[in-house]
Design a protein around this motif. Structure first.
Motif, PDB file in Angstrom:
ATOM      1  N   ILE A   5       0.842  -1.206   0.000  1.00 39.63           N
ATOM      2  CA  ILE A   5       0.000   0.000   0.000  1.00 39.63           C
ATOM      3  C   ILE A   5       0.874   1.252   0.000  1.00 39.63           C
ATOM      4  CG2 ILE A   5      -1.674   1.337   1.345  1.00 39.63           C
ATOM      5  CD1 ILE A   5      -2.820  -1.302   2.364  1.00 39.63           C
ATOM      6  N   ALA A   6       1.963   1.209   0.789  1.00 39.46           N
ATOM      7  CA  ALA A   6       2.832   2.382   0.926  1.00 39.46           C
ATOM      8  C   ALA A   6       3.579   2.711  -0.363  1.00 39.46           C
ATOM      9  CB  ALA A   6       3.828   2.155   2.061  1.00 39.46           C
ATOM     10  N   LEU A   7       3.717   1.752  -1.262  1.00 39.08           N
ATOM     11  CA  LEU A   7       4.344   2.055  -2.551  1.00 39.08           C
ATOM     12  C   LEU A   7       3.527   3.086  -3.319  1.00 39.08           C
ATOM     13  CD1 LEU A   7       5.452  -1.514  -3.740  1.00 39.08           C
ATOM     14  CD2 LEU A   7       6.827   0.251  -2.607  1.00 39.08           C
ATOM     15  N   TYR A   8       2.229   3.104  -3.083  1.00 41.74           N
ATOM     16  CA  TYR A   8       1.334   4.052  -3.760  1.00 41.74           C
ATOM     17  C   TYR A   8       0.929   5.204  -2.839  1.00 41.74           C
ATOM     18  CZ  TYR A   8       0.998   0.112  -6.969  1.00 41.74           C
ATOM     19  OH  TYR A   8       1.304  -0.899  -7.837  1.00 41.74           O
ATOM     20  N   PHE A   9       0.816   4.902  -1.537  1.00 40.37           N
ATOM     21  CA  PHE A   9       0.424   5.925  -0.560  1.00 40.37           C
ATOM     22  C   PHE A   9       1.395   5.874   0.626  1.00 40.37           C
ATOM     23  CE2 PHE A   9      -3.538   4.628  -2.668  1.00 40.37           C
ATOM     24  CZ  PHE A   9      -3.988   5.853  -3.145  1.00 40.37           C
ATOM     25  N   PRO A  10       2.596   6.422   0.473  1.00 40.30           N
ATOM     26  CA  PRO A  10       3.569   6.370   1.578  1.00 40.30           C
ATOM     27  C   PRO A  10       3.097   7.109   2.824  1.00 40.30           C
ATOM     28  CG  PRO A  10       4.315   7.848  -0.170  1.00 40.30           C
ATOM     29  CD  PRO A  10       3.130   7.105  -0.712  1.00 40.30           C
ATOM     30  N   GLU A  11       2.065   7.915   2.676  1.00 34.70           N
ATOM     31  CA  GLU A  11       1.538   8.657   3.829  1.00 34.70           C
ATOM     32  C   GLU A  11       0.995   7.737   4.920  1.00 34.70           C
ATOM     33  OE1 GLU A  11       1.154  11.191   0.145  1.00 34.70           O
ATOM     34  OE2 GLU A  11       0.668   9.128   0.701  1.00 34.70           O
ATOM     35  N   VAL A  12       0.703   6.470   4.586  1.00 28.19           N
ATOM     36  CA  VAL A  12       0.126   5.564   5.583  1.00 28.19           C
ATOM     37  C   VAL A  12       1.173   5.028   6.551  1.00 28.19           C
ATOM     38  CG1 VAL A  12      -1.673   4.861   3.970  1.00 28.19           C
ATOM     39  CG2 VAL A  12       0.379   3.440   4.206  1.00 28.19           C
ATOM     40  N   LEU A  13       2.453   5.204   6.257  1.00 28.82           N
ATOM     41  CA  LEU A  13       3.495   4.685   7.131  1.00 28.82           C
ATOM     42  C   LEU A  13       3.505   5.442   8.458  1.00 28.82           C
ATOM     43  CD1 LEU A  13       6.399   4.337   4.540  1.00 28.82           C
ATOM     44  CD2 LEU A  13       4.992   2.495   5.482  1.00 28.82           C
ATOM     45  N   GLY A  14       3.764   4.717   9.539  1.00 24.95           N
ATOM     46  CA  GLY A  14       3.848   5.348  10.854  1.00 24.95           C
ATOM     47  C   GLY A  14       2.492   5.783  11.369  1.00 24.95           C
ATOM     48  N   GLY A  15       2.524   6.651  12.379  1.00 19.24           N
ATOM     49  CA  GLY A  15       1.281   7.119  12.991  1.00 19.24           C
ATOM     50  C   GLY A  15       0.543   8.131  12.144  1.00 19.24           C
ATOM     51  N   GLY A  16       1.285   8.969  11.427  1.00 16.75           N
ATOM     52  CA  GLY A  16       0.651   9.928  10.531  1.00 16.75           C
ATOM     53  C   GLY A  16       0.456  11.313  11.098  1.00 16.75           C
ATOM     54  N   TYR A  17       1.116  11.633  12.223  1.00 11.76           N
ATOM     55  CA  TYR A  17       0.907  12.946  12.834  1.00 11.76           C
ATOM     56  C   TYR A  17       1.331  14.090  11.921  1.00 11.76           C
ATOM     57  CZ  TYR A  17      -0.048  10.719  17.312  1.00 11.76           C
ATOM     58  OH  TYR A  17      -0.607   9.979  18.310  1.00 11.76           O
ATOM     59  N   GLY A  18       2.406  13.890  11.161  1.00 10.38           N
ATOM     60  CA  GLY A  18       2.856  14.944  10.262  1.00 10.38           C
ATOM     61  C   GLY A  18       1.819  15.290   9.219  1.00 10.38           C
ATOM     62  N   PHE A  19       1.150  14.285   8.696  1.00 15.53           N
ATOM     63  CA  PHE A  19       0.132  14.537   7.676  1.00 15.53           C
ATOM     64  C   PHE A  19      -1.157  15.074   8.291  1.00 15.53           C
ATOM     65  CE2 PHE A  19       2.946  11.369   5.732  1.00 15.53           C
ATOM     66  CZ  PHE A  19       3.327  12.097   4.612  1.00 15.53           C
ATOM     67  N   ILE A  20      -1.399  14.743   9.551  1.00 18.13           N
ATOM     68  CA  ILE A  20      -2.514  15.385  10.252  1.00 18.13           C
ATOM     69  C   ILE A  20      -2.258  16.885  10.347  1.00 18.13           C
ATOM     70  CG2 ILE A  20      -3.708  15.592  12.470  1.00 18.13           C
ATOM     71  CD1 ILE A  20      -3.233  12.598  12.889  1.00 18.13           C
ATOM     72  N   GLN A  21      -1.014  17.250  10.692  1.00 18.24           N
ATOM     73  CA  GLN A  21      -0.667  18.667  10.760  1.00 18.24           C
ATOM     74  C   GLN A  21      -0.812  19.328   9.392  1.00 18.24           C
ATOM     75  OE1 GLN A  21       0.345  20.590  13.657  1.00 18.24           O
ATOM     76  NE2 GLN A  21      -0.289  22.073  12.101  1.00 18.24           N
ATOM     77  N   GLU A  22      -0.408  18.619   8.343  1.00 13.40           N
ATOM     78  CA  GLU A  22      -0.552  19.168   6.995  1.00 13.40           C
ATOM     79  C   GLU A  22      -2.024  19.401   6.655  1.00 13.40           C
ATOM     80  OE1 GLU A  22       1.909  19.958   4.448  1.00 13.40           O
ATOM     81  OE2 GLU A  22       2.919  20.092   6.390  1.00 13.40           O
ATOM     82  N   SER A  23      -2.889  18.490   7.082  1.00 16.96           N
ATOM     83  CA  SER A  23      -4.321  18.675   6.808  1.00 16.96           C
ATOM     84  C   SER A  23      -4.880  19.836   7.618  1.00 16.96           C
ATOM     85  CB  SER A  23      -5.088  17.381   7.107  1.00 16.96           C
ATOM     86  OG  SER A  23      -5.017  17.048   8.478  1.00 16.96           O
ATOM     87  N   ILE A  24      -4.397  20.018   8.849  1.00 18.70           N
ATOM     88  CA  ILE A  24      -4.814  21.183   9.643  1.00 18.70           C
ATOM     89  C   ILE A  24      -4.388  22.472   8.950  1.00 18.70           C
ATOM     90  CG2 ILE A  24      -4.426  22.418  11.815  1.00 18.70           C
ATOM     91  CD1 ILE A  24      -4.184  19.689  13.192  1.00 18.70           C
ATOM     92  N   ASN A  25      -3.209  22.446   8.349  1.00 18.66           N
ATOM     93  CA  ASN A  25      -2.698  23.630   7.649  1.00 18.66           C
ATOM     94  C   ASN A  25      -3.403  23.882   6.323  1.00 18.66           C
ATOM     95  OD1 ASN A  25      -0.863  23.845   9.732  1.00 18.66           O
ATOM     96  ND2 ASN A  25       0.823  22.902   8.594  1.00 18.66           N
ATOM     97  N   GLY A  26      -4.274  22.954   5.912  1.00 18.34           N
ATOM     98  CA  GLY A  26      -5.008  23.133   4.666  1.00 18.34           C
ATOM     99  C   GLY A  26      -4.248  22.705   3.436  1.00 18.34           C
ATOM    100  N   ASN A  27      -3.202  21.885   3.619  1.00 21.68           N
ATOM    101  CA  ASN A  27      -2.369  21.466   2.492  1.00 21.68           C
ATOM    102  C   ASN A  27      -2.771  20.116   1.911  1.00 21.68           C
ATOM    103  OD1 ASN A  27      -0.816  23.797   2.825  1.00 21.68           O
ATOM    104  ND2 ASN A  27       0.548  22.791   4.293  1.00 21.68           N
ATOM    105  N   MET A  28      -3.795  19.486   2.479  1.00 18.83           N
ATOM    106  CA  MET A  28      -4.245  18.191   1.968  1.00 18.83           C
ATOM    107  C   MET A  28      -5.745  18.280   1.727  1.00 18.83           C
ATOM    108  SD  MET A  28      -2.004  15.550   4.301  1.00 18.83           S
ATOM    109  CE  MET A  28      -2.273  14.188   3.163  1.00 18.83           C
ATOM    110  N   LEU A  29      -6.118  18.396   0.462  1.00 17.76           N
ATOM    111  CA  LEU A  29      -7.513  18.627   0.106  1.00 17.76           C
ATOM    112  C   LEU A  29      -7.917  17.743  -1.069  1.00 17.76           C
ATOM    113  CD1 LEU A  29      -7.508  22.539   0.257  1.00 17.76           C
ATOM    114  CD2 LEU A  29      -8.447  20.992   1.981  1.00 17.76           C
ATOM    115  N   GLY A  30      -9.176  17.833  -1.445  1.00 14.54           N
ATOM    116  CA  GLY A  30      -9.664  17.144  -2.630  1.00 14.54           C
ATOM    117  C   GLY A  30      -9.955  15.676  -2.382  1.00 14.54           C
ATOM    118  N   TYR A  31     -10.145  14.961  -3.470  1.00 11.34           N
ATOM    119  CA  TYR A  31     -10.509  13.550  -3.380  1.00 11.34           C
ATOM    120  C   TYR A  31      -9.325  12.668  -2.989  1.00 11.34           C
ATOM    121  CZ  TYR A  31     -15.051  14.651  -5.320  1.00 11.34           C
ATOM    122  OH  TYR A  31     -16.315  15.154  -5.499  1.00 11.34           O
ATOM    123  N   PHE A  32      -8.117  13.224  -3.077  1.00 13.51           N
ATOM    124  CA  PHE A  32      -6.941  12.457  -2.680  1.00 13.51           C
ATOM    125  C   PHE A  32      -7.018  12.033  -1.219  1.00 13.51           C
ATOM    126  CE2 PHE A  32      -2.585  12.643  -0.852  1.00 13.51           C
ATOM    127  CZ  PHE A  32      -2.091  11.486  -1.434  1.00 13.51           C
TER     128      PHE A  32
END
Length: 565
Positions: A284-311
């Protein structure tokens, strides 16, 4: 007063040790991440990046090496857990809940080092799991070990285990109040709390939080812009978000435990199963490396408004599968961080569709999804607010969590799924707890000891638990035996001198739908009732065939434990 001083000192010590163990775990996790993912693979999950340094991922990472590293991590974790401490498998919080309800809080000492190392290896090599489950287990183990040192009884041990768990979680998440409430709320699924010695359960996490703050800073885990929710339209949209969160909150445990049940059915040694799960996560991580680990960094990115759309919707689905494969296969890691990640992606997606404030919706959805999925709404509201510092969002977060919790309950009643919570060891309420039932049955027998001519010393013996779990008739003196089992049909009861009777046996109490009913308020026994009765040995032997000689209600945790072993 002496008891108060003793508890204060004990709580202080457990809080310090729990905090130290949590920090050891985090340092070990970062070291393993730095070596395995940075040096070998060329990629580090963003939550680890933030905590390590100002490191940034550059260029392409080595996909083949990623698969090798994550599978190796699964093999090491599986070997450690299933060789030395099988009860440390999975996310760990269920183990604490089982120990609290079934074993008076007892946890083997080996659980602490095994859980720390196995979890650091699982998450540090890319496993899609969080830190809270392992922290809960090894910190609770600290409380259990300290109880051995102090030679306290099982009721005090239970309190020390909860103090240890809350203290460790507070050190990791910098949320002393929320983790205190989590420790007393997660034990039951029906809005019930373990409130014994509550003030000390608040004191331990405060000590751990203070130590962590002085050593590593006071900033919350996430940084949130100053967001205010002031429009009625936005509050209505939050209800919509809560409805979606409630649905996801019901899907999560069923996917997770469905995967867990699948892995348990595989005809291979359990030591190898975490590696199989890790391989699936790696793919799965070969296509979505964001799933690795706990994901706190990407949670912060979503709070910052940098992760939007259907992705983000694809990320939500990928994370559900990835963390289910990691933890459901027996890998050592928690479900809290993945649930927050899933909630964050849901909040970002719904906020994007409704053109709502993204940061607010991400935070509210984080709390709403986990609050519903874990059956811990109050603790989750406070924990997420503390972790984000978003105190201005307390009211809208409460609305979102409440909406999700209500929808979750409604869907569960309609669909009646196999699992309703991420923590399957939760009991509905205290009436279903073995420790409380032992006290309840002893109280019933002691209360009737003079009338029935029972010996108190016999009634109070430790093997009374066999009434609940083994379906044995236990002698309580004067050729009288007590039996507890599930009745298989519906019958009318006969009137007796003091108690209603069935075929010569006297009915003391009936447990029905979570309530103990005195014989004076019942006229019949219904199919499925769990009946406490007393009679002569020959009488019990005759009617035992009409019972399932085992309380199915109270056997739940024993059955789970046997399936793990």
């Amino acid at each position: 007063m002496k008891k108060d001083y003793s508890l204060i000192i004990d709580t202080f010590i457990i809080g310090i040790i729990g905090s130290v163990c949590a920090q050891i775990f985090i340092v070990l996790l970062h070291f393993i991440s730095k070596f395995s993912l940075d040096y070998l693979v060329g990629y580090i999950p963003q939550d680890t990046i933030k905590l390590l340094s100002n490191y940034t991922n550059y260029g392409e990472y080595n996909a083949v090496m990623l698969l090798i590293v994550i599978v190796t991590g699964g093999l090491i974790s599986g070997f450690l857990v299933y060789t030395f401490a099988p009860e440390a498998e999975g996310h760990g919080t269920d183990t604490v809940i089982r120990a609290f309800h079934r074993q008076g809080g007892y946890l083997r000492g080996v659980v602490v080092p095994v859980k720390i190392i196995a979890s650091a290896v699982t998450i540090g090599t890319g496993g899609s799991a969080g830190r809270e489950g392992p922290t809960a287990l090894f910190s609770a183990g600290v409380g259990s070990l300290y109880s051995n040192f102090r030679k306290v009884g099982w009721k005090r041990r239970q309190i020390y285990v909860l103090i240890g768990m809350a203290s460790g979680l507070s050190a990791v998440f910098k949320a002393p109040l929320g983790t205190s409430i989590f420790a007393i709320e997660v034990l039951y699924a029906d809005n019930e709390f373990e409130t014994r010695e509550l003030i000390y359960l608040l004191f331990g996490p405060l000590i751990a939080y203070t130590i962590t703050g002085f050593l590593f800073g006071w900033e919350p885990i996430f940084h949130v812009p100053n967001v205010q929710v002031t429009e009625v339209k936005t509050y209505l949209e939050i209800v919509i978000l809560g409805i979606a969160s409630g649905a996801i909150g019901l899907i999560l445990p069923n996917v997770f435990y469905g995967v867990r049940d699948f892995f348990r059915s595989l005809p291979v040694k359990p030591h190898v199963k975490p590696a199989i799960g890790a391989l699936l996560v790696g793919i799965i991580a070969l296509y979505f490396p964001e799933v690795l680990g706990g994901g706190y960094g990407f949670i912060q990115e979503s709070i910052n408004g940098n992760m939007l759309g259907y992705f983000v919707l694809f990320l939500l689905i990928a994370k559900i599968l990835a963390f289910s494969f990691t933890v459901g296969s027996g890998g050592s890691g928690g479900v809290f961080a993945p649930s927050l990640f899933i909630g964050a992606m849901l909040g970002a997606f719904v906020g994007y569709l409704l053109h709502a404030p993204i940061a607010a919706f991400v935070i509210i959805a984080m709390a709403s999804v986990f609050g519903a999925a874990a059956r811990t709404p109050l603790a989750t509201i406070i924990m997420v607010v503390e972790m984000t510092g978003g105190y201005s969002l307390l009211a809208p977060t409460t609305l979102g969590v409440l909406s999700a919790y209500i929808v979750h309950n409604m869907l569960a009643r309609i669909i009646q799924p196999k699992y309703i919570s991420l923590y399957e060891a939760q009991l509905l309420n205290k009436e279903y707890s073995i420790s409380y039932q032992m006290d309840k049955i002893r109280d019933i027998l002691i209360c009737h000891s003079k009338i029935l001519n029972l010996k108190k010393a016999v009634v109070q013996r430790e093997d009374i638990i066999s009434l609940l779990e083994k379906g044995e008739a236990v002698e309580v003196g004067d050729n009288k035996y007590v039996f507890f089992g599930t009745f298989t049909k519906e019958v009318k009861l006969n009137e007796g001198d003091l108690f209603k009777k069935y075929r010569g046996a006297e009915i003391l109490y009936v447990f029905r739908n979570g309530r103990w009913l005195h014989n004076s308020v019942i006229t019949s026994i219904k199919e499925g009732d769990e009946v406490l009765l007393i009679g002569k040995k020959e009488t019990i032997d005759v009617i035992k065939n009409e019972f399932i000689p085992l309380s199915q209600t109270f056997a739940k945790l024993r059955i789970q434990e046997e399936s793990i072993q």
